[in-house]
Design a protein around this motif. Structure first.
Motif, PDB file in Angstrom:
ATOM      1  N   ARG A  28      58.468 144.349 -19.471  1.00 26.20           N
ATOM      2  CA  ARG A  28      58.246 145.786 -19.618  1.00 26.20           C
ATOM      3  C   ARG A  28      58.534 146.493 -18.304  1.00 26.20           C
ATOM      4  O   ARG A  28      58.592 145.886 -17.254  1.00 26.20           O
ATOM      5  CB  ARG A  28      56.825 146.062 -20.052  1.00 26.20           C
ATOM      6  CG  ARG A  28      55.807 145.556 -19.068  1.00 26.20           C
ATOM      7  CD  ARG A  28      54.397 145.852 -19.552  1.00 26.20           C
ATOM      8  NE  ARG A  28      53.412 145.134 -18.784  1.00 26.20           N
ATOM      9  CZ  ARG A  28      53.059 145.404 -17.536  1.00 26.20           C
ATOM     10  NH1 ARG A  28      53.633 146.381 -16.891  1.00 26.20           N
ATOM     11  NH2 ARG A  28      52.153 144.694 -16.910  1.00 26.20           N
ATOM     12  N   GLN A  29      58.690 147.786 -18.389  1.00 28.31           N
ATOM     13  CA  GLN A  29      58.884 148.600 -17.201  1.00 28.31           C
ATOM     14  C   GLN A  29      57.555 148.681 -16.444  1.00 28.31           C
ATOM     15  O   GLN A  29      56.507 148.889 -17.044  1.00 28.31           O
ATOM     16  CB  GLN A  29      59.341 150.005 -17.600  1.00 28.31           C
ATOM     17  CG  GLN A  29      59.941 150.801 -16.497  1.00 28.31           C
ATOM     18  CD  GLN A  29      61.343 150.358 -16.138  1.00 28.31           C
ATOM     19  OE1 GLN A  29      62.005 149.718 -16.932  1.00 28.31           O
ATOM     20  NE2 GLN A  29      61.783 150.687 -14.960  1.00 28.31           N
ATOM     21  N   GLU A  58      62.141 132.900  -9.713  1.00 22.39           N
ATOM     22  CA  GLU A  58      62.370 133.714 -10.908  1.00 22.39           C
ATOM     23  C   GLU A  58      61.129 133.740 -11.811  1.00 22.39           C
ATOM     24  O   GLU A  58      60.783 134.771 -12.372  1.00 22.39           O
ATOM     25  CB  GLU A  58      63.574 133.188 -11.686  1.00 22.39           C
ATOM     26  CG  GLU A  58      64.009 134.082 -12.815  1.00 22.39           C
ATOM     27  CD  GLU A  58      64.520 135.442 -12.366  1.00 22.39           C
ATOM     28  OE1 GLU A  58      64.486 136.381 -13.174  1.00 22.39           O
ATOM     29  OE2 GLU A  58      64.951 135.570 -11.194  1.00 22.39           O
ATOM     30  N   MET A  59      60.431 132.625 -11.914  1.00 23.40           N
ATOM     31  CA  MET A  59      59.206 132.579 -12.716  1.00 23.40           C
ATOM     32  C   MET A  59      58.135 133.497 -12.121  1.00 23.40           C
ATOM     33  O   MET A  59      57.425 134.191 -12.854  1.00 23.40           O
ATOM     34  CB  MET A  59      58.708 131.140 -12.834  1.00 23.40           C
ATOM     35  CG  MET A  59      59.617 130.279 -13.691  1.00 23.40           C
ATOM     36  SD  MET A  59      59.222 128.534 -13.652  1.00 23.40           S
ATOM     37  CE  MET A  59      57.745 128.492 -14.628  1.00 23.40           C
ATOM     38  N   ASN A  63      56.467 136.938 -13.908  1.00 24.93           N
ATOM     39  CA  ASN A  63      55.020 137.186 -13.994  1.00 24.93           C
ATOM     40  C   ASN A  63      54.638 138.515 -13.364  1.00 24.93           C
ATOM     41  O   ASN A  63      53.805 139.241 -13.893  1.00 24.93           O
ATOM     42  CB  ASN A  63      54.239 136.042 -13.340  1.00 24.93           C
ATOM     43  CG  ASN A  63      54.210 134.808 -14.205  1.00 24.93           C
ATOM     44  OD1 ASN A  63      54.180 134.898 -15.415  1.00 24.93           O
ATOM     45  ND2 ASN A  63      54.231 133.646 -13.572  1.00 24.93           N
ATOM     46  N   ARG A  64      55.247 138.852 -12.221  1.00 20.01           N
ATOM     47  CA  ARG A  64      54.960 140.136 -11.569  1.00 20.01           C
ATOM     48  C   ARG A  64      55.357 141.313 -12.450  1.00 20.01           C
ATOM     49  O   ARG A  64      54.713 142.358 -12.447  1.00 20.01           O
ATOM     50  CB  ARG A  64      55.698 140.237 -10.233  1.00 20.01           C
ATOM     51  CG  ARG A  64      54.986 139.623  -9.079  1.00 20.01           C
ATOM     52  CD  ARG A  64      55.587 140.064  -7.758  1.00 20.01           C
ATOM     53  NE  ARG A  64      57.033 139.990  -7.698  1.00 20.01           N
ATOM     54  CZ  ARG A  64      57.740 138.938  -7.282  1.00 20.01           C
ATOM     55  NH1 ARG A  64      57.122 137.848  -6.879  1.00 20.01           N
ATOM     56  NH2 ARG A  64      59.041 138.955  -7.263  1.00 20.01           N
ATOM     57  N   ILE A  69      56.139 133.759 -19.973  1.00 19.03           N
ATOM     58  CA  ILE A  69      57.131 132.698 -20.100  1.00 19.03           C
ATOM     59  C   ILE A  69      56.785 131.856 -21.316  1.00 19.03           C
ATOM     60  O   ILE A  69      55.714 131.260 -21.386  1.00 19.03           O
ATOM     61  CB  ILE A  69      57.191 131.850 -18.812  1.00 19.03           C
ATOM     62  CG1 ILE A  69      57.648 132.729 -17.654  1.00 19.03           C
ATOM     63  CG2 ILE A  69      58.114 130.662 -19.007  1.00 19.03           C
ATOM     64  CD1 ILE A  69      57.592 132.073 -16.312  1.00 19.03           C
ATOM     65  N   VAL A  70      57.683 131.842 -22.284  1.00 22.50           N
ATOM     66  CA  VAL A  70      57.476 131.127 -23.533  1.00 22.50           C
ATOM     67  C   VAL A  70      57.959 129.695 -23.414  1.00 22.50           C
ATOM     68  O   VAL A  70      57.337 128.782 -23.944  1.00 22.50           O
ATOM     69  CB  VAL A  70      58.210 131.838 -24.692  1.00 22.50           C
ATOM     70  CG1 VAL A  70      58.041 131.091 -25.992  1.00 22.50           C
ATOM     71  CG2 VAL A  70      57.718 133.262 -24.829  1.00 22.50           C
TER      72      VAL A  70
END
Length: 76
Positions: A28-29, A58-59, A63-64, A69-70
Motif C-alpha cells: 500500500r501507499q 528486499e524483505m 515489511n516497512r 510476504i506470502v
C-alpha cells in the motif's frame, strides 16, 4: 580438506547467482513510499524477483511498506 573448501566455494557462488521470487500481499501507499517517484498499488498479490544477495534487504523493505510476504521460492 582441500576438496571440502573448493566444494564450499562452488556452492557459495551458485547461491549468489540465484534469483528468488517473493510473493507479496497488500502493498500500500505509505509515508515511505510517498517519497518514491512512482506509486505503489494496493493489490491482492504481486511477485518481486530479486537476487539472493538482495533478498533480506528486499524483505525488510516490503515489511516497512506494509506488505505481507506470502511466500519465497527460488525462481527457475
Amino acid at each position: 580438506m582441500f576438496g571440502q573448501t573448493m566444494l564450499g566455494r562452488a556452492n557459495l557462488s551458485d547461491s549468489a547467482n540465484r534469483i528468488f521470487s517473493i510473493e507479496v500481499e497488500g502493498l500500500r501507499q505509505s509515508d515511505a513510499s510517498d517519497r518514491l517517484s512512482y506509486s505503489i498499488r494496493n493489490s491482492g498479490t504481486t511477485s518481486i524477483r530479486v537476487p539472493y544477495s538482495r533478498l533480506n534487504e528486499e524483505m525488510q523493505r516490503i515489511n516497512r511498506l506494509g506488505g505481507k510476504i506470502v511466500g519465497v521460492k527460488a525462481a527457475s
